[in-house]
Design an enzyme around this catalytic site. Sequence first.
Site, PDB file in Angstrom:
ATOM      1  N   ALA A  82     -37.997  67.345  -6.108  1.00 26.05           N
ATOM      2  CA  ALA A  82     -38.628  68.662  -6.261  1.00 26.05           C
ATOM      3  C   ALA A  82     -38.672  69.046  -7.727  1.00 26.05           C
ATOM      4  O   ALA A  82     -37.729  68.792  -8.484  1.00 26.05           O
ATOM      5  CB  ALA A  82     -37.851  69.714  -5.474  1.00 26.05           C
ATOM      6  N   GLN A  84     -41.250  71.775 -10.641  1.00 21.41           N
ATOM      7  CA  GLN A  84     -42.536  72.269 -11.114  1.00 21.41           C
ATOM      8  C   GLN A  84     -43.021  71.095 -11.957  1.00 21.41           C
ATOM      9  O   GLN A  84     -42.601  70.910 -13.097  1.00 21.41           O
ATOM     10  CB  GLN A  84     -42.336  73.555 -11.922  1.00 21.41           C
ATOM     11  CG  GLN A  84     -43.634  74.288 -12.249  1.00 21.41           C
ATOM     12  CD  GLN A  84     -44.672  73.455 -12.983  1.00 21.41           C
ATOM     13  OE1 GLN A  84     -45.503  72.755 -12.371  1.00 21.41           O
ATOM     14  NE2 GLN A  84     -44.648  73.499 -14.285  1.00 21.41           N
ATOM     15  N   THR A 126     -38.722  61.388 -16.142  1.00 20.65           N
ATOM     16  CA  THR A 126     -40.131  61.117 -16.415  1.00 20.65           C
ATOM     17  C   THR A 126     -40.380  60.536 -17.802  1.00 20.65           C
ATOM     18  O   THR A 126     -39.684  60.886 -18.760  1.00 20.65           O
ATOM     19  CB  THR A 126     -40.945  62.423 -16.264  1.00 20.65           C
ATOM     20  OG1 THR A 126     -42.240  62.235 -16.819  1.00 20.65           O
ATOM     21  CG2 THR A 126     -40.298  63.595 -17.003  1.00 20.65           C
ATOM     22  N   LYS A 155     -37.032  68.427 -18.326  1.00 20.48           N
ATOM     23  CA  LYS A 155     -36.612  67.155 -17.719  1.00 20.48           C
ATOM     24  C   LYS A 155     -35.593  66.413 -18.595  1.00 20.48           C
ATOM     25  O   LYS A 155     -34.802  65.619 -18.092  1.00 20.48           O
ATOM     26  CB  LYS A 155     -37.838  66.278 -17.456  1.00 20.48           C
ATOM     27  CG  LYS A 155     -38.704  66.762 -16.272  1.00 20.48           C
ATOM     28  CD  LYS A 155     -38.089  66.369 -14.933  1.00 20.48           C
ATOM     29  CE  LYS A 155     -39.022  66.654 -13.777  1.00 20.48           C
ATOM     30  NZ  LYS A 155     -38.549  66.106 -12.503  1.00 20.48           N
TER      31      LYS A 155
HETATM   32  P1  NDP Z   1     -45.297  66.984  -6.652  1.00 22.40           P
HETATM   33  O1  NDP Z   1     -45.659  68.113  -7.542  1.00 22.40           O
HETATM   34  O2  NDP Z   1     -46.355  66.342  -5.811  1.00 22.40           O
HETATM   35  O3  NDP Z   1     -44.142  67.477  -5.659  1.00 22.40           O
HETATM   36  C1  NDP Z   1     -43.111  68.292  -6.093  1.00 22.40           C
HETATM   37  C2  NDP Z   1     -42.529  69.009  -4.914  1.00 22.40           C
HETATM   38  O4  NDP Z   1     -41.465  69.856  -5.396  1.00 22.40           O
HETATM   39  C3  NDP Z   1     -43.510  69.911  -4.183  1.00 22.40           C
HETATM   40  O5  NDP Z   1     -43.532  69.541  -2.826  1.00 22.40           O
HETATM   41  C4  NDP Z   1     -42.934  71.301  -4.355  1.00 22.40           C
HETATM   42  O6  NDP Z   1     -42.981  72.081  -3.218  1.00 22.40           O
HETATM   43  C5  NDP Z   1     -41.479  71.022  -4.621  1.00 22.40           C
HETATM   44  N1  NDP Z   1     -40.862  72.137  -5.352  1.00 22.40           N
HETATM   45  C6  NDP Z   1     -41.319  72.740  -6.466  1.00 22.40           C
HETATM   46  N2  NDP Z   1     -40.485  73.725  -6.823  1.00 22.40           N
HETATM   47  C7  NDP Z   1     -39.493  73.748  -5.911  1.00 22.40           C
HETATM   48  C8  NDP Z   1     -38.343  74.555  -5.734  1.00 22.40           C
HETATM   49  N3  NDP Z   1     -38.057  75.567  -6.554  1.00 22.40           N
HETATM   50  N4  NDP Z   1     -37.526  74.281  -4.693  1.00 22.40           N
HETATM   51  C9  NDP Z   1     -37.836  73.294  -3.835  1.00 22.40           C
HETATM   52  N5  NDP Z   1     -38.920  72.511  -3.927  1.00 22.40           N
HETATM   53  C10 NDP Z   1     -39.738  72.742  -4.971  1.00 22.40           C
HETATM   54  O7  NDP Z   1     -44.561  65.886  -7.547  1.00 22.40           O
HETATM   55  P2  NDP Z   1     -44.512  64.285  -7.345  1.00 22.40           P
HETATM   56  O8  NDP Z   1     -44.213  63.967  -5.942  1.00 22.40           O
HETATM   57  O9  NDP Z   1     -45.681  63.698  -8.027  1.00 22.40           O
HETATM   58  O10 NDP Z   1     -43.267  63.919  -8.263  1.00 22.40           O
HETATM   59  C11 NDP Z   1     -41.946  63.918  -7.746  1.00 22.40           C
HETATM   60  C12 NDP Z   1     -40.951  64.123  -8.874  1.00 22.40           C
HETATM   61  O11 NDP Z   1     -41.088  63.073  -9.830  1.00 22.40           O
HETATM   62  C13 NDP Z   1     -41.132  65.418  -9.654  1.00 22.40           C
HETATM   63  O12 NDP Z   1     -39.839  65.860 -10.022  1.00 22.40           O
HETATM   64  C14 NDP Z   1     -41.900  65.005 -10.885  1.00 22.40           C
HETATM   65  O13 NDP Z   1     -41.652  65.871 -11.968  1.00 22.40           O
HETATM   66  C15 NDP Z   1     -41.322  63.620 -11.124  1.00 22.40           C
HETATM   67  N6  NDP Z   1     -42.208  62.680 -11.776  1.00 22.40           N
HETATM   68  C16 NDP Z   1     -43.452  62.448 -11.274  1.00 22.40           C
HETATM   69  C17 NDP Z   1     -44.281  61.525 -11.866  1.00 22.40           C
HETATM   70  C18 NDP Z   1     -45.626  61.230 -11.298  1.00 22.40           C
HETATM   71  O14 NDP Z   1     -46.403  60.574 -12.003  1.00 22.40           O
HETATM   72  N7  NDP Z   1     -45.930  61.644 -10.085  1.00 22.40           N
HETATM   73  C19 NDP Z   1     -43.852  60.786 -13.063  1.00 22.40           C
HETATM   74  C20 NDP Z   1     -42.476  61.030 -13.441  1.00 22.40           C
HETATM   75  C21 NDP Z   1     -41.704  61.957 -12.832  1.00 22.40           C
HETATM   76  P3  NDP Z   1     -44.267  72.878  -2.732  1.00 22.40           P
HETATM   77  O15 NDP Z   1     -44.950  71.905  -1.839  1.00 22.40           O
HETATM   78  O16 NDP Z   1     -43.640  74.020  -2.090  1.00 22.40           O
HETATM   79  O17 NDP Z   1     -45.065  73.248  -3.944  1.00 22.40           O
END
Ligand code: NDP
Length: 328
Positions: A82, A84, A126, A155
Amino acid sequence: MAKTALITGILGQDGPYLAKLLLEKDYKVYGMIRRYTYPNFANLDYLGITDKIEMVEGDLADQASLYNLIKNIRPDEVYNLAAQSFVGSSFEQPIYTTEVNSLGVLYMLEAIRQHSPATRFYQASTSEMFGLSHTNYVQDENTPFHPRSPYAVSKVYAYWITVNYREAYGLFAVNGILFNHESPIRGIQFVTRKITDGVARIKLGLADEIRLGNLSAKRDWGFAGDFVKAMYLMLQQERPDDYVVGTGEAHSVEEFVRTAFEYVGIKDWKQYIKIDPRFMRPSEVPYLKANPSKAKKVLGWEPEVKFNDLVKMMVDADLARLKNKDRK
Ligand code: NDP
Ligand code: GDP
């Protein structure tokens, strides 16, 4: 007995792919979701696993909710996905981004330390942390950080607090430093999905332009389905450690655009691209390219999906979605 895992960010992109992998390995999977008026299970539905996950309520910004979850479930593994997660929004909402992405990780680690110290912890770190920094034009575990956005800075805190809880308290806590990874369920704001959705709309006559920012930025784009395997492998090792995970190839945004258009048979693609300053970042990350040799050597991890196939997979999925009139 089946292993248990708690995945935060279960409704995002990576959560569903990881959950699917763990379910195939017979895990009991708990998915943490926030309180919603209308929860969106579309990504879990896309992989056909929504009803196989036990949903539990919690929010990274709510310390008490994490304490209760960890105390009650005492999972074998926590995958903290999870966040932002959008760099662009972190310039608009820097404080919220920090509360969730930095403090949220501290809350989770404290919950584990106090209530379930045997739980293994994965932190979704990341490549954005590298920002301007590289070592001979690649980034590996020893490349210093030079973050370029409130997201990346938040991060970096999360990275180091994870290392600190490992060193100070002996927790099995690891960082996966993942480079950009994409899929048909990538959030629509991210440039890859914005492009494949836009190309599909143009191909179907539903749109006549895509508005983009910096086309020269380069990223090491891989497939999310490959990358979640590395997350799992990190928590199966004898010793906790941090790993860079990427494909080792960098491509520009422009190359991504061209590849997507050419795949649907549009050669004069430049006429459809409008450069819009709204999508430029106040401070940009120009170049990210992984050296994933440690992950390959220690974890035995290698990506399977190549750049061209990733673009095709995403365009095909968007074409299918739009043809089905599911125009999100
Ligand atoms: P997404 O944005 O698709 O998913 C993030 C999830 O976190 C969402 O489902 C969101 O919920 C949830 N979330 C946000 N804020 C909160 C909170 N306060 N409490 C609980 N849940 C929360 O990200 P990805 O799946 O793409 O990425 C997964 C992780 O990997 C993230 O931490 C991202 O920063 C990291 N990352 C991703 C990369 C990428 O290329 N995808 C690369 C490197 C790191 P909701 O559905 O409610 O909005
Ligand atoms: P990031 O690497 O986590 O920031 O992933 P993004 O997919 O959001 O952005 C990747 C790169 O594409 C960055 O260098 C952006 O500046 C660039 N980019 C160019 N145009 C756009 C756009 O319209 N939207 C987004 N999200 N990024 C864009």
